[in-house]
Scaffold this motif. Structure first.
Motif, PDB file in Angstrom:
ATOM      1  N   ILE A  65       0.833  -1.205   0.000  1.00 11.48           N
ATOM      2  CA  ILE A  65       0.000   0.000   0.000  1.00 11.48           C
ATOM      3  C   ILE A  65       0.866   1.253   0.000  1.00 11.48           C
ATOM      4  N   GLN A  66       1.856   1.294   0.895  1.00 10.47           N
ATOM      5  CA  GLN A  66       2.670   2.504   1.005  1.00 10.47           C
ATOM      6  C   GLN A  66       3.566   2.703  -0.211  1.00 10.47           C
ATOM      7  N   ASN A  67       4.070   1.613  -0.787  1.00 15.94           N
ATOM      8  CA  ASN A  67       4.853   1.746  -2.018  1.00 15.94           C
ATOM      9  C   ASN A  67       3.991   2.272  -3.158  1.00 15.94           C
ATOM     10  N   PHE A  68       2.753   1.790  -3.233  1.00 16.71           N
ATOM     11  CA  PHE A  68       1.856   2.271  -4.288  1.00 16.71           C
ATOM     12  C   PHE A  68       1.571   3.762  -4.116  1.00 16.71           C
ATOM     13  N   LEU A  69       1.312   4.203  -2.877  1.00 10.66           N
ATOM     14  CA  LEU A  69       1.053   5.624  -2.635  1.00 10.66           C
ATOM     15  C   LEU A  69       2.236   6.471  -3.093  1.00 10.66           C
ATOM     16  N   LYS A  70       3.443   6.052  -2.727  1.00 10.62           N
ATOM     17  CA  LYS A  70       4.639   6.811  -3.115  1.00 10.62           C
ATOM     18  C   LYS A  70       4.802   6.828  -4.628  1.00 10.62           C
ATOM     19  N   LEU A  71       4.657   5.664  -5.261  1.00  9.91           N
ATOM     20  CA  LEU A  71       4.855   5.577  -6.711  1.00  9.91           C
ATOM     21  C   LEU A  71       3.838   6.426  -7.461  1.00  9.91           C
ATOM     22  N   LYS A  72       2.588   6.370  -7.038  1.00 12.84           N
ATOM     23  CA  LYS A  72       1.546   7.134  -7.737  1.00 12.84           C
ATOM     24  C   LYS A  72       1.808   8.625  -7.648  1.00 12.84           C
ATOM     25  N   ARG A 126      12.143  -2.530  -6.281  1.00 11.60           N
ATOM     26  CA  ARG A 126      12.075  -3.336  -5.067  1.00 11.60           C
ATOM     27  C   ARG A 126      10.641  -3.715  -4.690  1.00 11.60           C
ATOM     28  N   SER A 127       9.646  -3.159  -5.396  1.00  7.28           N
ATOM     29  CA  SER A 127       8.248  -3.413  -5.051  1.00  7.28           C
ATOM     30  C   SER A 127       7.619  -4.538  -5.859  1.00  7.28           C
ATOM     31  N   ILE A 128       8.092  -4.734  -7.099  1.00 12.38           N
ATOM     32  CA  ILE A 128       7.427  -5.694  -7.980  1.00 12.38           C
ATOM     33  C   ILE A 128       8.473  -6.571  -8.674  1.00 12.38           C
ATOM     34  N   ASN A 129       7.990  -7.602  -9.333  1.00  9.81           N
ATOM     35  CA  ASN A 129       8.858  -8.415 -10.185  1.00  9.81           C
ATOM     36  C   ASN A 129       9.083  -7.636 -11.476  1.00  9.81           C
ATOM     37  N   ILE A 130      10.288  -7.150 -11.659  1.00  5.35           N
ATOM     38  CA  ILE A 130      10.550  -6.250 -12.776  1.00  5.35           C
ATOM     39  C   ILE A 130      10.352  -6.938 -14.124  1.00  5.35           C
ATOM     40  N   ARG A 131      10.512  -8.258 -14.142  1.00  3.00           N
ATOM     41  CA  ARG A 131      10.251  -8.996 -15.382  1.00  3.00           C
ATOM     42  C   ARG A 131       8.778  -8.869 -15.778  1.00  3.00           C
ATOM     43  N   GLU A 132       7.902  -8.892 -14.791  1.00 11.00           N
ATOM     44  CA  GLU A 132       6.476  -8.750 -15.077  1.00 11.00           C
ATOM     45  C   GLU A 132       6.189  -7.371 -15.665  1.00 11.00           C
ATOM     46  N   PHE A 133       6.937  -6.364 -15.211  1.00  7.00           N
ATOM     47  CA  PHE A 133       6.759  -5.016 -15.763  1.00  7.00           C
ATOM     48  C   PHE A 133       7.142  -4.978 -17.243  1.00  7.00           C
ATOM     49  N   TYR A 134       8.239  -5.647 -17.593  1.00  2.12           N
ATOM     50  CA  TYR A 134       8.642  -5.670 -18.997  1.00  2.12           C
ATOM     51  C   TYR A 134       7.629  -6.434 -19.853  1.00  2.12           C
ATOM     52  N   ASN A 135       7.039  -7.486 -19.299  1.00  3.47           N
ATOM     53  CA  ASN A 135       5.990  -8.206 -20.025  1.00  3.47           C
ATOM     54  C   ASN A 135       4.774  -7.308 -20.234  1.00  3.47           C
ATOM     55  N   GLY A 193       0.767  -6.701  -9.325  1.00  7.91           N
ATOM     56  CA  GLY A 193       1.191  -6.170 -10.617  1.00  7.91           C
ATOM     57  C   GLY A 193       0.060  -5.410 -11.283  1.00  7.91           C
ATOM     58  N   GLU A 194      -1.148  -5.949 -11.173  1.00  2.38           N
ATOM     59  CA  GLU A 194      -2.332  -5.269 -11.709  1.00  2.38           C
ATOM     60  C   GLU A 194      -2.524  -3.917 -11.038  1.00  2.38           C
ATOM     61  N   LEU A 195      -2.398  -3.897  -9.705  1.00  2.00           N
ATOM     62  CA  LEU A 195      -2.550  -2.638  -8.965  1.00  2.00           C
ATOM     63  C   LEU A 195      -1.545  -1.597  -9.428  1.00  2.00           C
ATOM     64  N   ASP A 222      24.700 -22.925 -20.094  1.00  2.00           N
ATOM     65  CA  ASP A 222      24.351 -24.152 -19.381  1.00  2.00           C
ATOM     66  C   ASP A 222      23.360 -23.872 -18.259  1.00  2.00           C
ATOM     67  N   TYR A 223      23.538 -22.720 -17.585  1.00  2.00           N
ATOM     68  CA  TYR A 223      22.636 -22.355 -16.504  1.00  2.00           C
ATOM     69  C   TYR A 223      22.462 -20.838 -16.480  1.00  2.00           C
ATOM     70  N   VAL A 224      21.283 -20.409 -16.052  1.00  2.00           N
ATOM     71  CA  VAL A 224      20.982 -18.988 -15.876  1.00  2.00           C
ATOM     72  C   VAL A 224      20.614 -18.774 -14.407  1.00  2.00           C
ATOM     73  N   LEU A 225      21.367 -17.928 -13.723  1.00  2.00           N
ATOM     74  CA  LEU A 225      21.102 -17.610 -12.324  1.00  2.00           C
ATOM     75  C   LEU A 225      20.428 -16.249 -12.273  1.00  2.00           C
ATOM     76  N   SER A 226      19.220 -16.191 -11.739  1.00  2.00           N
ATOM     77  CA  SER A 226      18.447 -14.948 -11.726  1.00  2.00           C
ATOM     78  C   SER A 226      18.128 -14.535 -10.299  1.00  2.00           C
ATOM     79  N   THR A 227      18.242 -13.218 -10.029  1.00  2.00           N
ATOM     80  CA  THR A 227      17.925 -12.697  -8.698  1.00  2.00           C
ATOM     81  C   THR A 227      16.445 -12.369  -8.550  1.00  2.00           C
ATOM     82  N   VAL A 228      15.658 -12.552  -9.618  1.00  2.00           N
ATOM     83  CA  VAL A 228      14.201 -12.357  -9.553  1.00  2.00           C
ATOM     84  C   VAL A 228      13.516 -13.519 -10.249  1.00  2.00           C
ATOM     85  N   ASN A 229      12.243 -13.714  -9.961  1.00  2.00           N
ATOM     86  CA  ASN A 229      11.474 -14.752 -10.637  1.00  2.00           C
ATOM     87  C   ASN A 229      11.239 -14.358 -12.091  1.00  2.00           C
ATOM     88  N   ILE A 230      11.214 -15.366 -12.974  1.00  2.00           N
ATOM     89  CA  ILE A 230      10.942 -15.138 -14.393  1.00  2.00           C
ATOM     90  C   ILE A 230       9.736 -16.002 -14.760  1.00  2.00           C
TER      91      ILE A 230
END
Length: 673
Positions: free
Chosen positions: A95-102, A171-180, A192-194, A437-445
């Motif tokens: 909630i507070q991140n959304f308020l700041k971002l908006k 730091r608030s969302i999965n940035i990959r989802e933002f690119y999608n 993400g919808e919010l 051979d392998y991909v190491l990611s710091t966020v979910n994809i």
């Protein structure tokens, strides 16, 4: 067009009616007022229009009627599946991140009623959350303002608002989802919808993306994710203000207000290569001297066969200088973890940077120094790694190249690989994954399924190491046991087997023995300074971080150690530079300059009964504040030892559990003197 929960409920109600339905009855069923219902009905009309359906039929007395029932059902069903419109309990942080971002992305006042409708919260709850984020906004050198009967908004430098927006969004969302979402308007999570549908008008966002692509192709170096989103936020603000196709940047700049024009120029300038020969020479000399001095201390030749590393760190210094000259700040997301395990090399890098600052004519911040130190840690680990045949690894890290290098250094210390490459998350696709051979990611994809992708943290913890062992089946290298690992065991044994009257002094003395090869050598003597049980504030309560700092400064003022303006200068520094004085979880080193009201070298210690939030990166209530007031040149020794004490979580715990001023005084004195 996005339909919110209320719109969905109203359509469902109208689908069950054979005729017209009164607006008052609709309001009663959805538990809101008639005004909000009318607003939702207008949104439903736009949704119907976008789907080429007839709008709602209205009658002045009877109410509204949904004509296109048969046609709307399948569309609504698909919409529900994609949008997950069921009510969702957002966390306080969301909630507070959304308020700041908006408020950061918007250039207009945001009515409280808007947040009530989007978040399904009461007005009182919204206002409480807004009050809670005011301190965080202040520490970003921005202001949260209220316009009576209209709403709230954030004021301040436009570029700073965009930089802050990018940091919070990452730091608030999965940035990959933002690119999608950018690519195909696809969202897979409720938060993400919010965030996406309420922060951005999709049409304007698409225009901003197109412009950013044109700009990026003209730069000599690609942007990391944080810089890219900062640019995107700034362009989004611009395209909402200016009409046109933006065929080239010159035409765009001629149409926008000076504030936006200057911000865009500063940001673009910060990611472009330096074009001044003199500046290039300064950067080159700074980089070579830095590498030379670090190499001499650690007995490593960083120049031998290392052209790639030197070019890499030189490029980093180029953009570091650009950022510092344009007052653009970046934050190292693994600063705390890095400092715990690599504090020594940080101090070495910091000392050398201070010596070389006249070459580049800027002051290098601790955050920037930590990135440079990460590069050195990463490179020096290569000298210890056995070069055998290894699989190819790709590290996908939204936090930036330096953090990816840190992860690579940790992995190389324990496993064997052929090579490790890095890439921004937004450039990752299935074709790229096939090359490794392998991909190491710091966020979910979530949009790419592959057994090659392994999810890790931004700093490798035990669970990450176990994951690598399990999936990669690589042989771990044997780690040497450091003598200091025995230290906590020695303390515990002595506590179990005898009564110790001054544990802190014993601990300090043992540490000195264990870490000093020549114990008989004299320890460097710190200069005289005022420090006694009287300069300790113990057991007090503070409602705000300002009050917490004032407890320490007021005490030193009463003892004629500092002038009252010293407190005001501390406030100015925090306002200008943020919560940088919070050097460890729960610990603040409060200070101003030697010319800002220091009468005598002195140290105050404040231990609060209950912690108070400083809105810092650690998100831990502060209980210990060291009020430093030094003016002599030799006082740097005290600052160094206080920093070491602040980073010692065990000693900080002992301070917070102390039961008297005398006990606090003895613990601090035994450590720093």
């Amino acid at each position: 067009m996005k339909l919110d929960q209320r719109c969905i409920e109203i359509i469902d109600i109208l689908l069950m009616q054979d005729g017209y339905m009164n607006i008052a009855k609709i309001a009663e069923q959805v538990e809101t007022n008639e005004r909000n219902v009318r607003y939702s009905l207008s949104k439903i009309d736009r949704f119907m229009e976008e789907n080429e359906l007839e709008p709602l039929t209205r009658h002045p007395r009877k109410g509204v009627f949904l004509v296109e029932k048969k046609s709307i059902r399948p569309i609504l069903s698909i919409f529900k599946q994609r949008m997950t419109p069921e009510k969702y309990q957002y966390s306080q942080e969301e909630i507070q991140n959304f308020l700041k971002l908006k408020m950061l992305i918007s250039e207009e006042v945001i009515p409280t009623a808007y947040f009530e409708e989007v978040l399904f919260l009461s007005r009182t709850t919204i206002l409480n959350h807004i009050r809670a984020i005011e301190g965080e906004v202040f520490l970003e050198d921005l202001n949260l303002e209220h316009k009576k009967r209209k709403g709230h908004y954030i004021t301040g430098d436009t570029l700073l608002k965009c930089i802050t927006f990018a940091k919070i969004l990452i730091r608030s969302i999965n940035i990959r989802e933002f690119y999608n979402f950018i690519n195909d308007d696809r969202i897979v999570s409720k938060h993400g919808e919010l965030f996406f549908y309420n922060l951005f008008e999709y049409e304007y966002l698409q225009r901003a993306v197109e412009i950013s692509h044109r700009l990026e192709t003209n730069l000599n170096r690609g942007m990391d994710d944080q810089t890219y989103i900062t640019l995107l936020a700034l362009l989004f603000k611009i395209v909402t203000k200016v009409q046109g196709d933006f065929e080239n940047i010159s035409n765009a700049l001629s149409k926008i207000e000076p504030e936006y024009k200057n911000s865009l120029k500063i940001l673009l300038n910060s990611v472009m290569q330096l074009d001044s020969k003199n500046q290039e020479e300064e950067i080159e000399l700074f980089t070579r001297e830095l590498c030379k001095k670090v190499g001499e201390i650690y007995k490593v030749d960083l120049f031998k066969g290392n052209s790639k590393f030197l070019e890499q760190i030189k490029n980093h210094v180029i953009f570091m200088v650009k950022r510092l000259r344009e007052n653009i700040t970046i934050e190292n997301p693994i600063f705390e973890q890095f400092m715990k395990t690599n504090h020594e090399i940080f101090l070495v890098t910091s000392q050398i940077c201070k010596e070389l600052e006249p070459l580049i004519k800027v002051t290098v911040s601790n955050q920037e120094i930590s990135f440079l130190a990460i590069y050195f840690v990463s490179e020096m680990e290569k000298f210890k790694t056995n070069q055998k045949t290894k699989p190819a690894i790709l590290i996908v890290c939204v936090e930036g190249t330096a953090v990816a290098s840190m992860i690579g250094a940790q992995i190389k210390k324990m496993f064997e690989f052929e090579r490790i490459d890095t890439m921004p998350l937004r450039l990752l696709d299935k074709e790229t994954i096939e090359k490794y051979d392998y991909v190491l990611s710091t966020v979910n994809i979530p949009d790419i399924r592959s057994e090659k992708i392994l999810r890790i943290n931004s700093y490798l913890y035990l669970d990450d190491i176990k994951l690598l062992q399990k999936h990669l089946q690589l042989k771990m290298k044997v780690q040497s046991i450091q003598p200091l690992n025995k230290f906590s065991k020695i303390i515990q044994l002595m506590m179990d087997n005898g009564h110790i009257t001054n544990l802190s002094k014993l601990e300090s003395d043992l540490l000195e023995v264990l870490t000093n090869d020549e114990y008989e050598a004299n320890r460097e003597v710190v200069p005289d300074f005022i420090f006694s049980p009287e300069t300790v504030v113990y057991g007090e309560k503070a409602n705000t971080w300002r009050q917490a700092i004032a407890l320490g400064t007021d005490n030193l003022i009463a003892m004629d150690c500092i002038e009252p303006r010293y407190y005001e200068n501390i406030m100015k520094s925090i306002r200008k530079y943020g919560s940088y004085m919070t050097v460890a979880p729960g610990v603040v080193l409060a200070h101003a300059g030697p010319e800002d009201g220091v009468l005598q070298d002195s140290l105050g210690v404040t231990v609060l009964n209950k912690g108070v939030s400083f809105y810092d990166r650690y998100n831990v209530p502060v209980q210990v504040i060291f009020t430093m007031a030094f003016q002599s040149k030799e006082a740097y020794l005290l600052v160094e030892r206080l920093a070491q004490l602040a980073l010692n979580s065990e000693k900080i715990r002992l301070l917070t559990e102390a039961r008297s001023k005398q006990e606090i005084y003895q613990l601090v004195k035994a450590t720093i003197v």
